[in-house]
Design a protein around this motif. Structure first.
Motif, mmCIF file in Angstrom:
data_model
loop_
_atom_site.group_PDB
_atom_site.id
_atom_site.type_symbol
_atom_site.label_atom_id
_atom_site.label_comp_id
_atom_site.label_asym_id
_atom_site.label_seq_id
_atom_site.Cartn_x
_atom_site.Cartn_y
_atom_site.Cartn_z
ATOM 1 N N LEU A 1 0.824 -1.209 0.000
ATOM 2 C CA LEU A 1 0.000 0.000 0.000
ATOM 3 C C LEU A 1 0.862 1.264 0.000
ATOM 4 O O LEU A 1 2.026 1.232 0.390
ATOM 5 N N ASP A 2 0.257 2.378 -0.394
ATOM 6 C CA ASP A 2 0.911 3.687 -0.398
ATOM 7 C C ASP A 2 0.654 4.349 0.966
ATOM 8 O O ASP A 2 -0.301 5.091 1.141
ATOM 9 N N TRP A 3 1.512 4.039 1.934
ATOM 10 C CA TRP A 3 1.326 4.464 3.325
ATOM 11 C C TRP A 3 1.743 5.910 3.540
ATOM 12 O O TRP A 3 2.660 6.401 2.893
ATOM 13 N N ALA A 4 1.100 6.567 4.505
ATOM 14 C CA ALA A 4 1.592 7.848 5.015
ATOM 15 C C ALA A 4 2.984 7.586 5.588
ATOM 16 O O ALA A 4 3.235 6.525 6.173
ATOM 17 N N ALA A 5 3.889 8.539 5.440
ATOM 18 C CA ALA A 5 5.294 8.312 5.792
ATOM 19 C C ALA A 5 5.487 7.846 7.230
ATOM 20 O O ALA A 5 6.311 6.960 7.491
ATOM 21 N N ALA A 6 4.757 8.400 8.179
ATOM 22 C CA ALA A 6 4.933 8.020 9.588
ATOM 23 C C ALA A 6 4.512 6.578 9.846
ATOM 24 O O ALA A 6 4.992 5.954 10.799
ATOM 25 N N ASP A 7 3.621 6.042 9.021
ATOM 26 C CA ASP A 7 3.127 4.675 9.223
ATOM 27 C C ASP A 7 4.069 3.611 8.642
ATOM 28 O O ASP A 7 3.981 2.450 9.030
ATOM 29 N N ILE A 8 4.959 3.989 7.742
ATOM 30 C CA ILE A 8 5.838 3.014 7.089
ATOM 31 C C ILE A 8 6.688 2.243 8.106
ATOM 32 O O ILE A 8 6.738 1.010 8.054
ATOM 33 N N PRO A 9 7.343 2.924 9.076
ATOM 34 C CA PRO A 9 8.100 2.156 10.073
ATOM 35 C C PRO A 9 7.215 1.272 10.946
ATOM 36 O O PRO A 9 7.669 0.232 11.429
ATOM 37 N N VAL A 10 5.973 1.668 11.156
ATOM 38 C CA VAL A 10 5.046 0.855 11.948
ATOM 39 C C VAL A 10 4.763 -0.461 11.209
ATOM 40 O O VAL A 10 4.745 -1.529 11.823
ATOM 41 N N VAL A 11 4.556 -0.382 9.901
ATOM 42 C CA VAL A 11 4.333 -1.594 9.099
ATOM 43 C C VAL A 11 5.525 -2.538 9.261
ATOM 44 O O VAL A 11 5.357 -3.721 9.574
ATOM 45 N N SER A 12 6.735 -2.008 9.094
ATOM 46 C CA SER A 12 7.943 -2.836 9.187
ATOM 47 C C SER A 12 8.095 -3.445 10.569
ATOM 48 O O SER A 12 8.394 -4.636 10.712
ATOM 49 N N CYS A 13 7.898 -2.643 11.601
ATOM 50 C CA CYS A 13 8.045 -3.117 12.977
ATOM 51 C C CYS A 13 6.992 -4.180 13.296
ATOM 52 O O CYS A 13 7.300 -5.203 13.908
ATOM 53 N N TYR A 14 5.764 -3.934 12.869
ATOM 54 C CA TYR A 14 4.691 -4.899 13.105
ATOM 55 C C TYR A 14 5.024 -6.238 12.435
ATOM 56 O O TYR A 14 4.928 -7.298 13.058
ATOM 57 N N LEU A 15 5.434 -6.196 11.190
ATOM 58 C CA LEU A 15 5.751 -7.438 10.479
ATOM 59 C C LEU A 15 6.927 -8.148 11.140
ATOM 60 O O LEU A 15 6.923 -9.366 11.289
ATOM 61 N N GLY A 16 7.934 -7.390 11.571
ATOM 62 C CA GLY A 16 9.083 -7.968 12.259
ATOM 63 C C GLY A 16 8.696 -8.585 13.589
ATOM 64 O O GLY A 16 9.237 -9.632 13.982
ATOM 65 N N SER A 17 7.753 -7.973 14.295
ATOM 66 C CA SER A 17 7.347 -8.477 15.612
ATOM 67 C C SER A 17 6.555 -9.776 15.495
ATOM 68 O O SER A 17 6.458 -10.532 16.453
ATOM 69 N N ARG A 18 5.977 -10.029 14.340
ATOM 70 C CA ARG A 18 5.171 -11.244 14.151
ATOM 71 C C ARG A 18 6.072 -12.449 13.918
ATOM 72 O O ARG A 18 5.663 -13.579 14.115
ATOM 73 N N GLU A 19 7.302 -12.199 13.435
ATOM 74 C CA GLU A 19 8.200 -13.299 13.099
ATOM 75 C C GLU A 19 8.878 -13.889 14.331
ATOM 76 O O GLU A 19 9.361 -15.000 14.300
ATOM 77 N N GLY A 20 8.891 -13.086 15.440
ATOM 78 C CA GLY A 20 9.643 -13.508 16.633
ATOM 79 C C GLY A 20 8.935 -14.461 17.484
ATOM 80 O O GLY A 20 8.235 -15.302 17.466
#
Length: 133
Positions: free
Chosen positions: A114-133
């Motif tokens: 998706l074309d995310w608002a800039a502030a939300d982009i790190p949230v997407v990455s962090c959320y996806l990373g937190s699911r792998e742990g």
């Protein structure tokens, strides 16, 4: 001169393996960008109360907060935002669009498309990373 930092709580809402993304309306700032729903913290309001109020006002939804994600500070041209995300589980309500142009329930792995608002982009990455742990 930049104003003070705007504190915003947002929700990464999970339901049956899917995650809710909300698209900003055409009339809003950052039109048609995708974001995690939430809103500005009021004076003296807890993050949890802010999230409950904003999700009810904007989308008619109720959630249970499961865990926080690290806050993101992002400087837009006109203002600075401190985005404070929480992973939440949908518990009730009836979805309605009071502010957003659209919403989508998506498999988590497709969120980066998706074309995310800039502030939300790190949230997407962090959320996806937190699911792998």
């Amino acid at each position: 001169m930049k104003e003070e930092t705007i504190r915003v709580a947002c929700a990464v809402i999970e339901d049956r393996g899917m995650v809710l993304a909300a698209q900003r309306g055409r009339e809003m700032s950052m039109p048609l960008k995708w974001e995690f729903p939430g809103g500005k913290l009021h004076q003296g309001e807890s993050l949890e109360a802010c999230l409950a109020r904003e999700l009810e006002e904007e989308l008619g939804l109720r959630v249970r907060i499961e865990r926080p994600l690290p806050p993101v500070i992002h400087c837009y041209e006109e203002f600075t935002i401190e985005l404070i995300p929480f992973v939440c589980t949908l518990t009730g309500g009836r979805l309605r669009l009071n502010e957003h142009g659209a919403v989508a329930w998506l498999p988590p792995e497709t969120l980066p498309e998706l074309d995310w608002a800039a502030a939300d982009i790190p949230v997407v990455s962090c959320y996806l990373g937190s699911r792998e742990g």
